[in-house]
Write an enzyme that holds these catalytic residues in place. Structure first.
Site, PDB file in Angstrom:
ATOM      1  N   LYS A  45      48.231  42.766  35.611  1.00 56.65           N
ATOM      2  CA  LYS A  45      47.190  43.377  36.440  1.00 56.65           C
ATOM      3  C   LYS A  45      45.788  43.120  35.861  1.00 56.65           C
ATOM      4  O   LYS A  45      44.876  42.711  36.569  1.00 56.65           O
ATOM      5  CB  LYS A  45      47.464  44.882  36.554  1.00 56.65           C
ATOM      6  CG  LYS A  45      46.420  45.658  37.307  1.00 56.65           C
ATOM      7  CD  LYS A  45      46.355  45.292  38.764  1.00 56.65           C
ATOM      8  CE  LYS A  45      45.178  45.997  39.417  1.00 56.65           C
ATOM      9  NZ  LYS A  45      45.064  45.776  40.831  1.00 56.65           N
ATOM     10  N   ARG A 103      44.638  45.889  47.842  1.00 50.48           N
ATOM     11  CA  ARG A 103      43.185  45.792  47.985  1.00 50.48           C
ATOM     12  C   ARG A 103      42.729  46.923  48.883  1.00 50.48           C
ATOM     13  O   ARG A 103      43.306  47.130  49.955  1.00 50.48           O
ATOM     14  CB  ARG A 103      42.795  44.459  48.640  1.00 50.48           C
ATOM     15  CG  ARG A 103      43.230  43.231  47.870  1.00 50.48           C
ATOM     16  CD  ARG A 103      43.254  42.018  48.777  1.00 50.48           C
ATOM     17  NE  ARG A 103      44.215  42.193  49.863  1.00 50.48           N
ATOM     18  CZ  ARG A 103      44.234  41.477  50.983  1.00 50.48           C
ATOM     19  NH1 ARG A 103      43.330  40.538  51.198  1.00 50.48           N
ATOM     20  NH2 ARG A 103      45.127  41.695  51.925  1.00 50.48           N
ATOM     21  N   GLU A 108      50.238  47.502  40.541  1.00 49.72           N
ATOM     22  CA  GLU A 108      50.024  47.417  41.994  1.00 49.72           C
ATOM     23  C   GLU A 108      48.755  46.590  42.252  1.00 49.72           C
ATOM     24  O   GLU A 108      47.754  46.747  41.581  1.00 49.72           O
ATOM     25  CB  GLU A 108      49.878  48.844  42.545  1.00 49.72           C
ATOM     26  CG  GLU A 108      49.405  48.925  43.968  1.00 49.72           C
ATOM     27  CD  GLU A 108      50.277  48.145  44.935  1.00 49.72           C
ATOM     28  OE1 GLU A 108      51.507  48.294  44.906  1.00 49.72           O
ATOM     29  OE2 GLU A 108      49.705  47.366  45.730  1.00 49.72           O
ATOM     30  N   GLY A 151      32.219  45.011  42.501  1.00 48.57           N
ATOM     31  CA  GLY A 151      31.995  46.425  42.184  1.00 48.57           C
ATOM     32  C   GLY A 151      33.276  47.167  42.499  1.00 48.57           C
ATOM     33  O   GLY A 151      34.352  46.574  42.533  1.00 48.57           O
ATOM     34  N   CYS A 180      37.888  49.344  40.582  1.00 51.17           N
ATOM     35  CA  CYS A 180      38.910  48.613  39.823  1.00 51.17           C
ATOM     36  C   CYS A 180      38.346  47.470  38.980  1.00 51.17           C
ATOM     37  O   CYS A 180      38.383  47.529  37.756  1.00 51.17           O
ATOM     38  CB  CYS A 180      39.976  48.086  40.764  1.00 51.17           C
ATOM     39  SG  CYS A 180      41.045  49.397  41.380  1.00 51.17           S
ATOM     40  N   ALA A 220      29.661  33.869  47.531  1.00 53.90           N
ATOM     41  CA  ALA A 220      28.517  34.290  46.712  1.00 53.90           C
ATOM     42  C   ALA A 220      27.939  35.568  47.317  1.00 53.90           C
ATOM     43  O   ALA A 220      28.079  35.812  48.512  1.00 53.90           O
ATOM     44  CB  ALA A 220      27.469  33.180  46.702  1.00 53.90           C
TER      45      ALA A 220
END
Ligand SMILES: NC(=O)c1ccc[n+]([C@@H]2O[C@H](COP(=O)([O-])OP(=O)(O)OC[C@H]3O[C@@H](n4cnc5c(N)ncnc54)[C@H](O)[C@@H]3O)[C@@H](O)[C@H]2O)c1
Length: 448
Positions: free
Chosen positions: A219, A166, A163, A272, A275, A267
Site C-alpha cells: 500500500k 479511491r 485496501e 492532496g 491518504c 498536471a
C-alpha cells in the site's frame, strides 16, 4: 483461520471497526457480498447517520447501498465492542492512521485503541484483518498484543489486507477491486479471506498472497509510486512552461506507452487528500527508521515538488493580479482535494485559497459538495452559494478542483459578473478556446 472457527455451518460474521471513508465502504460492501456485518464506530454523529443507512461522507452510490443493507437487517452499527467480540469470525480494522503532529510518521493511536478495546473481550478463535494503511512491522506488533492480551491468546490470528479504494469511486472499487492482497500466515487465513472475497474473485479480481511485511509495503509502495507520477508530470509542466510545450499533449503521448500509462499523469495543483500525502511521509519515516536512504531521498523530492506546485499557483495568481493582493477579489472554484468527494484533508484548493487570503486578497470559495467541511477547516474564507455568486466582482478566477459542474460554466454569462475576466485554470481541464472566445484571459500552467 484457527481451528474451531465455525465457517462451515453458517456464513461468516464480519465486524468492521472504524466506519468512515474506508470502513463505511467496507461494511456496505461485505453486506452486499452476502455476509452479516456489524460496523463499530466510536463517533456518535457518524454512528447515528450510519445506523439510519446514511453515509457519513459524500461518496457516490454509498447511501443507497447502506440503506439497502440496514433495511434488510444484514448490516448494523454499534459502538459496543461486546456486540462483536464473540459474535464475529473476522474483524476488519479500518480506523484512521493520520500523520503524527510534528512528525512525518503515522499516528497509530486509533489502531492501538482497537486492540485496547477488542483484545480483552476475545475469548474464542477469530481472524483479525488490518485494512488500515500502516508502517511495515505494525501487524507483528498488533499480533503480539492480541496474543498476550486476549483470553483466546494465539487463537487470534492476524492478517493484513491493504485496501486501494479511491475516494469518489469507493463503492465500485470495494465491490470490484482491481486486485486483492492477502498478507497471511496460514492456509486457513488465506481460505477465510478467499471466502470473504469470493464474489470479486469469481469476477476475476487477481489475488496476491504474501507475507505480512509485503502486504504492509504494497500500500505504501503504491501510493509512493502514484505520488511520484503526479510530481513527475508536474515537473514536466515546468519544462513545458519554459519551452512553450503543452504538458497535456505531452502526457497523452507519454501515456500511450503501455509501460508508462496515462493514469495519474494530469498536471495540476498536485496531490492532496487524507491518504497520499500522509502515506508518503509515513513511508519515508519508516524508511528512515530502517536506514533505507534511497527511498527517503527519492520521495522527499517528490513531496517537495508537490508543495512547490501550490506556491507556483499563488505566484502566477499574483502575476495575473498585476502584483497587487490587497483590495483584490479572488474566486476559488473547488475546495475538495479532488472531484467526486467532500474530503478537504490537505486539499491543494483550500491551501491555495488560504495562502492568497493571507496575502491580503478577499477570497470567495465555492464547491459543489465540500462546503461544510471547508468551512470547518478554514472558517475565515468567504463561501458562496454557487459558482456564479463566487465570481461576483472577481479580479481573478482560479479553477482548482475539476468538478464536472465547472466544465458547464458559461464564460459569456460569467464575464458580466466579474470585475476583470481573468481565469487561472490550475487543473488544465476547462475549454481554453471557449473561454478565450468569450473574452477571458486564460492561463493554465504547462500550456502555451
Ligand atoms: N480514505 C480512503 O479512501 C482510504 C483508501 C484506502 C486506505 N485508507 C486507509 O484506511 C484507513 C482509514 O481511512 P479513513 O480515511 O476511513 O480514516 P478516517 O479517519 O476518516 O476514519 C476512521 C474512523 O475510525 C473511527 N475510529 C477511530 N478509533 C476507533 C475505535 N477504536 N473503534 C471504532 N472506531 C474508531 C473514527 O471515529 C473514524 O470514523 C487509513 O489507514 C487510511 O490510510 C483510506
Amino acid at each position: 483461520m484457527t481451528e474451531g472457527t465455525p465457517t462451515s455451518e453458517r456464513p461468516l460474521r464480519i465486524a468492521v471497526i472504524g466506519t468512515n471513508y474506508l470502513g463505511a465502504n467496507t461494511a456496505a460492501g461485505m453486506a452486499e457480498f452476502g455476509f452479516d456485518v456489524i460496523g463499530v464506530e466510536i463517533d456518535e454523529h457518524r454512528l447515528k447517520l450510519l445506523s439510519d443507512g446514511k453515509a457519513p461522507l459524500y461518496e457516490p452510490g454509498l447511501d443507497p447501498l447502506l440503506k439497502k443493507h440496514t433495511d434488510s437487517g444484514r448490516l448494523r452499527f454499534t459502538k459496543d465492542y461486546h456486540e462483536i467480540a464473540d459474535w464475529a469470525d473476522v474483524h476488519f480494522i479500518c480506523v484512521g492512521t493520520p500523520q503524527t503532529e510534528g512528525s512525518d510518521s503515522a499516528d497509530l493511536a486509533q489502531v492501538n485503541s482497537v486492540v485496547d478495546m477488542l483484545a480483552p473481550l476475545l475469548t474464542r478463535p477469530c481472524l483479525v484483518v488490518g485494512r488500515s494503511t500502516v508502517p511495515v512491522g505494525t501487524s507483528k506488533r498488533v499480533e503480539q498484543r492480541f496474543h498476550t492480551e486476549a483470553p483466546a491468546g494465539a487463537g487470534v490470528e492476524i492478517a493484513w489486507q491493504p485496501e486501494f479504494l479511491r475516494e469518489a469511486h469507493g463503492v465500485d472499487d470495494t465491490l470490484h477491486p482491481d486486485r486483492l492482497v492477502f498478507g497471511v500466515q496460514s492456509a486457513a487465513a488465506e481460505a477465510t479471506l478467499r471466502q470473504v472475497f469470493a464474489t470479486p474473485i469469481a469476477e476475476g479480481s487477481p489475488v496476491v498472497v504474501c507475507n505480512l511485511p509485503t502486504a504492509e509495503l504494497v500500500k505504501g509502495g503504491a501510493n509512493a509510486f502514484l505520488a511520484t507520477k503526479i510530481s513527475f508530470i508536474n515537473a514536466l509542466a515546468e519544462m513545458a512552461d519554459a519551452t512553450g510545450a503543452d504538458v497535456t499533449q505531452l502526457a497523452d503521448a507519454l501515456g500511450f506507452d503501455k509501460r508508462i500509462g496515462r493514469g495519474m499523469l494530469n498536471a495540476g495543483p498536485g496531490y492532496g487528500g487524507g491518504c497520499l500525502p500522509k502515506d508518503l511521509r509515513a513511508f519515508m519515516a519508516r524508511a528512515g527508521e530502517l536506514g533505507v536512504e534511497e527511498v527517503i531521498t527519492l520521495l522527499r523530492e517528490v513531496d517537495d515538488i508537490n508543495y512547490r506546485r501550490r506556491a507556483r499557483i499563488v505566484d502566477t495568481a499574483h502575476e495575473l493580479l498585476g502584483a497587487e493582493w490587497v483590495g483584490r477579489n479572488v474566486t476559488v472554484l473547488g475546495a475538495a482535494f479532488k472531484a467526486g468527494t467532500d474530503d478537504v484533508r490537505d486539499s491543494p484548493a483550500l491551501d491555495v485559497a488560504g495562502r492568497i487570503q493571507l496575502h491580503g486578497a478577499t477570497v470567495s470559495v465555492y464547491d459543489p459538495e465540500a462546503m461544510e467541511n471547508a468551512r470547518r477547516v478554514r472558517p475565515t474564507l468567504r463561501y458562496a452559494a454557487s459558482a456564479a455568486e463566487a465570481c461576483e466582482d472577481a479580479h481573478l478566477v482560479l479553477h482548482l478542483t475539476e468538478w464536472p459542474e465547472f466544465q458547464q460554466l458559461d464564460p459569456v454569462a460569467l464575464k458580466d459578473a466579474v470585475s476583470i475576466p481573468v481565469l487561472l485554470d490550475a487543473r488544465l481541464s476547462l475549454d481554453s478556446a471557449q473561454w478565450r472566445a468569450a473574452g477571458w484571459t486564460y492561463r493554465a500552467p504547462g500550456k502555451p
